[in-house]
Design an enzyme around this catalytic site. Structure first.
Site, PDB file in Angstrom:
ATOM      1  N   GLY A 132       0.828  -1.350   0.051  1.00  0.00           N
ATOM      2  CA  GLY A 132       0.138   0.047  -0.073  1.00  0.00           C
ATOM      3  C   GLY A 132       0.969   1.320   0.005  1.00  0.00           C
ATOM      4  CD  GLU A 249       8.839  -2.413  -6.697  1.00  0.00           C
ATOM      5  OE1 GLU A 249       7.593  -2.424  -7.322  1.00  0.00           O
ATOM      6  OE2 GLU A 249       8.778  -1.948  -5.548  1.00  0.00           O
ATOM      7  CD  GLU A 388       8.412   7.709 -18.914  1.00  0.00           C
ATOM      8  OE1 GLU A 388       8.180   7.167 -17.819  1.00  0.00           O
ATOM      9  OE2 GLU A 388       8.308   7.453 -20.076  1.00  0.00           O
TER      10      GLU A 388
END
Ligand SMILES: Cc1cc2nc3c(=O)[nH]c(=O)nc-3n(C[C@H](O)[C@H](O)[C@H](O)COP(=O)(O)OP(=O)(O)OC[C@H]3O[C@@H](n4cnc5c(N)ncnc54)[C@H](O)[C@@H]3O)c2cc1C
Lengths: 401, 376
Positions: A132, A249, A388
């Site tokens: 979250g 990640e 980006e």
């Protein structure tokens, strides 16, 4: 510099392959790879459960964790072999939110109670987590998050809205970034909280993405009471923990081995697709483009090895790991697009699930999973820090611009 | 040299623009798609009343005698609205085959009905093995008394579910990929031996797998000359290629404009994301791709109107190459610049992206048309 595998490495590779063939055999693999149910292909069938149980029994569920929490003593080559082999066989992975994102935060900054409570359950995949972080107003600018947690006695009272929360509809718990103080800098005053999804005041609303896929959600938090012992690390230091986690990640997201599998599949599909009496694979134009992708992928694969080697020598993956994320997602998306292109007109059919159940797939059985994967895969250059944003990181932190 | 529209053409464009603007917003489209047929018969009736179904047909057949430019105008607007009604299938594909190859009786029986909106059709030309090669026809038509018996499998027939009739390509002679020996047939939707498996497509249309299992047709079902179907198909598909390309140009326009708008409103890091120069340049690229595609669209339409031949074929293929590349780029970047929102079903952007992606592989992808461009 040396790329050769030793005899010991080869023996390990054989052991891994045997394990995979036993617990994740060919027929199960194919059934899963051709399943048109996207949600199912990520969820837990009995076969997946069996695989995860076998991993745990063997002690191979979480190779990268510290050994005291169930990690392996593998050297980097062995880890590499494991990743390669499991990816090649498209073995299911533990839910990344728990095993790859939250766990490193917990074993680094968590309390003993938190470690004892959560790590074994994550390792055994008996507790599913969601992340979250993002909010309607805080996407790329994550530190702009507005969900508040106010301390009242032994509890935090949390109010706000999380958006794009993957798997919130199936998750048992959520790790969450909340604002505990409106500091001078917006990165300060953010805390890292663990929230039981069964807590009163939490509403999960589905958000359907392209192809009608339900994987993300909006999570509303209204006066949600969270015990203070569910705070990870120190109050107002959550940003530091989350940032470390984002780098993890990023390396995982390169997906080299997964792209290799997809590329091999693309070639096979091209060979099976008719064109002018021969196959699409005989078409030099198509073949050249696939080969270009193959070279791109090889370059990425070696770049990843270089990053891993650096990590093995005790370094953390630095800002250059953003290369892996950018190129990895670009290549993954290009392979998916080319596979759709290979199907020609048969890329179009998108029948309801009941029709597929009753009458079988239309055209190649890989069409539906490929299409769903292609559509979902557009998000890979958006989440985990958009491409980006990754380029901003490289230009600032690596090039010093 | 003149790139401006005539008065009639402007009126046509305006009427479509008004419809898209007033009667075909994204929510309406969604409701229409959720219905049983996946499009609205009401809208279809309106298309007929507004004369759009008559656009490409000759005045003596009840049409308005429009050419490629008029088709382009219609499709560009339908593309902007992401319209799902089967205009391409009925008017351009099935109608096109009738227009170029039909005899008086056939035109009388079908064109009037298409124009008034009472009959829908589909062109069944692709097959599982054919990819984009129109001459790769394995469906057979065997002479049987006065007529023929058709057998074979037609793949991904757009507009198939709602088709009252099909125009089917079948082989009456020659080898598997000979251009000669292909004949077009008019086949009733409820002909014995014809079955369809209907489904939605990923980009919001409907299509069918059509199986012909000993379908008997009379000699009067032959559309054009026996064995001469390939030339007709090629011309119809070229016109249809212009049409889907124009649809893509319309879609690209919405994508780049909506993205520019969104980038002015979406604030991250304390400023509208449109202030980030990297995104500004990306949007400029989207805009340029759109303009380049539009130029090639005009070229293709004008060449087709000059007369059908090598020059027109080349222009159509050049347009399709441009559309394939531009459409993908614009669609993908529109999603990317919308962030998570671009991924959702509820926003229009992702739906344009899907349609633009599928247009690339409709009637030949970039590779196919590059090769054709070089060859003609
Ligand atoms: C399928 C999916 C699953 C997700 N799962 C989760 C999850 O489980 N948990 C969670 O917390 N979040 C999740 N996310 C959210 C994801 O992390 C965000 O979408 C992402 O951070 C981008 O934010 P945004 O969507 O608000 O886009 P925005 O931040 O609004 O970005 C829009 C565009 O602007 C660009 N942009 C923004 N800032 C800059 C800049 N400074 N310079 C240049 N370009 C810029 C972006 O790159 C993008 O192209 C998920 C998203 C998707 C699509």
């Amino acid at each position: 510099m040396d790329l050769a595998l030793t005899d010991a490495d080869l023996a390990f590779q054989a052991e891994v392959r045997e394990f995979i063939n036993t617990y994740w055999p060919e027929d199960v693999r194919r059934a899963r790879a051709t399943s048109s149910r996207f949600e199912e292909s990520r969820g837990h069938s009995p076969e997946v459960r069996r695989w995860i149980d076998a991993l745990n029994e063997r002690g191979w569920a979480v190779p990268n964790w510290p050994q005291e929490w169930g990690g392996t003593d593998w050297n980097p080559t062995q880890k590499y072999i494991w990743d390669k082999e499991t990816a090649k066989a498209e073995c299911p992975q533990l839910s990344a939110f728990g095993a790859r994102m939250l766990a490193p935060v917990l074993y680094t900054w968590g309390t003993d109670a938190q470690k004892n409570e959560f790590l074994p359950k994550i390792r055994e995949e008996r507790m599913i987590w969601c992340q979250g972080y993002s909010e309607p107003g805080a996407g790329s600018d994550l530190a702009g998050l507005a969900t508040r947690a106010v301390r009242e006695g032994d509890e935090y009272v949390v109010n706000g809205t999380k958006l794009w929360t993957s798997g919130a509809h199936v998750a048992d718990w959520m790790f969450c970034l909340v604002r505990t103080e409106s500091g001078a800098k917006k990165q300060e005053g953010i805390s890292f909280l663990l929230i039981d999804m069964k807590t009163p005041g939490i509403t999960v609303n589905p958000v359907y993405i392209l192809g009608g896929i339900h994987s993300v959600n909006e999570v509303e938090l209204k006066d949600v009471r969270v015990p203070v012992e569910n705070l990870v690390g120190e109050e107002n230091k959550g940003w530091t923990y989350a940032k470390g986690l984002l780098t993890h990640e990023r390396t995982g997201i390169a997906g080299v081995a997964r792209s290799e599998v997809q590329l091999a599949r693309l070639k096979r599909i091209a060979q099976e697709t008719g064109m002018d009496g021969g196959s699409l694979w005989d078409d030099p134009a198509f073949r050249t483009r696939v080969t270009e992708l193959e070279v791109d992928l090889e370059a990425l694969s070696v770049t990843e090895l270089r990053v891993l080697a650096q990590v093995a020598q005790g370094g953390a993956p630095g800002p250059e790991s953003s290369i892996l994320k950018i190129r990895g997602t670009e290549i993954g998306q290009a392979i998916a697009m080319m596979t759709i292109e290979a199907f020609g007109y048969y890329g179009m059919p998108y029948p309801e699930q009941t029709l597929i159940d009753n009458e079988g797939p239309i055209g190649n059985p890989y069409v539906m999973p490929t299409m769903k994967g292609m559509l979902y895969g557009r998000a890979s250059s958006i989440f985990g820090g958009s491409n980006e944003i990754q380029k901003n990181i490289i230009s600032k932190a690596v090039l010093g611009l | 040299m003149d790139f401006s529209l005539s008065e009639e053409q402007t009126l046509l464009k305006d009427s479509l623009e008004r419809f898209i603007q007033n009667d075909y917003d994204f929510d309406t489209r969604r409701k229409v798609m959720a219905g049983e047929e996946g499009f609205s018969r009401e809208n279809w009736k309106q298309f007929a009343e507004l004369g759009w179904l008559a656009v490409p047909f000759a005045e003596e057949d009840g049409g308005i005698g429009g050419g490629a430019i008029e088709l382009m105008i219609v499709m560009e607007q339908l593309g902007r609205g992401l319209v799902v009604e089967p205009y391409l299938a009925t008017v351009i594909l099935a109608g096109g085959a009738l227009k170029y190859a039909g005899n008086e009786a056939q035109k009388g029986a079908y064109l009037g009905a298409i124009i008034e909106g009472s009959k829908m059709g589909a062109l069944a030309f692709a097959e599982p093995q054919s990819r984009f090669n129109l001459a790769d026809v394995a469906t057979t038509a065997t002479a049987d008394g006065d007529g023929y018996v058709l057998s074979g499998h037609k793949a991904v027939v757009l507009g198939g579910p709602s088709a009252d009739f099909f125009v089917v390509s079948a082989r009456t002679s020659g080898g598997p990929r000979d251009a000669d020996g292909i004949t077009l047939f008019l086949v009733d939707g409820d002909a014995a031996g014809l079955s369809r498996r209907d489904y939605p497509t990923v980009d919001g249309l409907r299509a069918s797998e059509v199986t012909l299992d000993g379908v008997k047709v009379g000699a009067d079902a032959v559309l054009g000359t026996v064995g001469g179907g390939h030339a007709v198909l090629e011309q119809v598909i070229d016109e249809a290629t212009l049409a889907v390309g124009a649809e893509a140009v319309g879609g690209m326009e919405v994508c780049y404009k909506d993205t520019v708008e969104y980038s002015k409103q979406r604030v991250q890091f304390g400023q509208p994301i449109g202030k980030f120069q990297v995104l500004q340049h990306r949007m400029v690229d989207m805009f340029m791709e759109y303009e380049q595609a539009k130029s090639m669209m005009y070229l293709a339409a004008m060449r087709l109107d000059e007369g059908y031949g090598a020059v027109a074929k080349k222009a159509v293929s050049g347009f399709k190459v441009q559309v394939g590349k531009s459409g993908r780029f614009v669609g993908q970047q529109a999603v990317q610049l919308h962030g998570g929102m671009g991924m959702t079903e509820e926003l229009n952007i992702g739906h344009y992206f899907k349609r633009l992606t599928m247009i690339d592989t409709t009637f030949g992808n970039v590779d196919f048309h590059l090769k054709r461009y070089g060859a003609v």
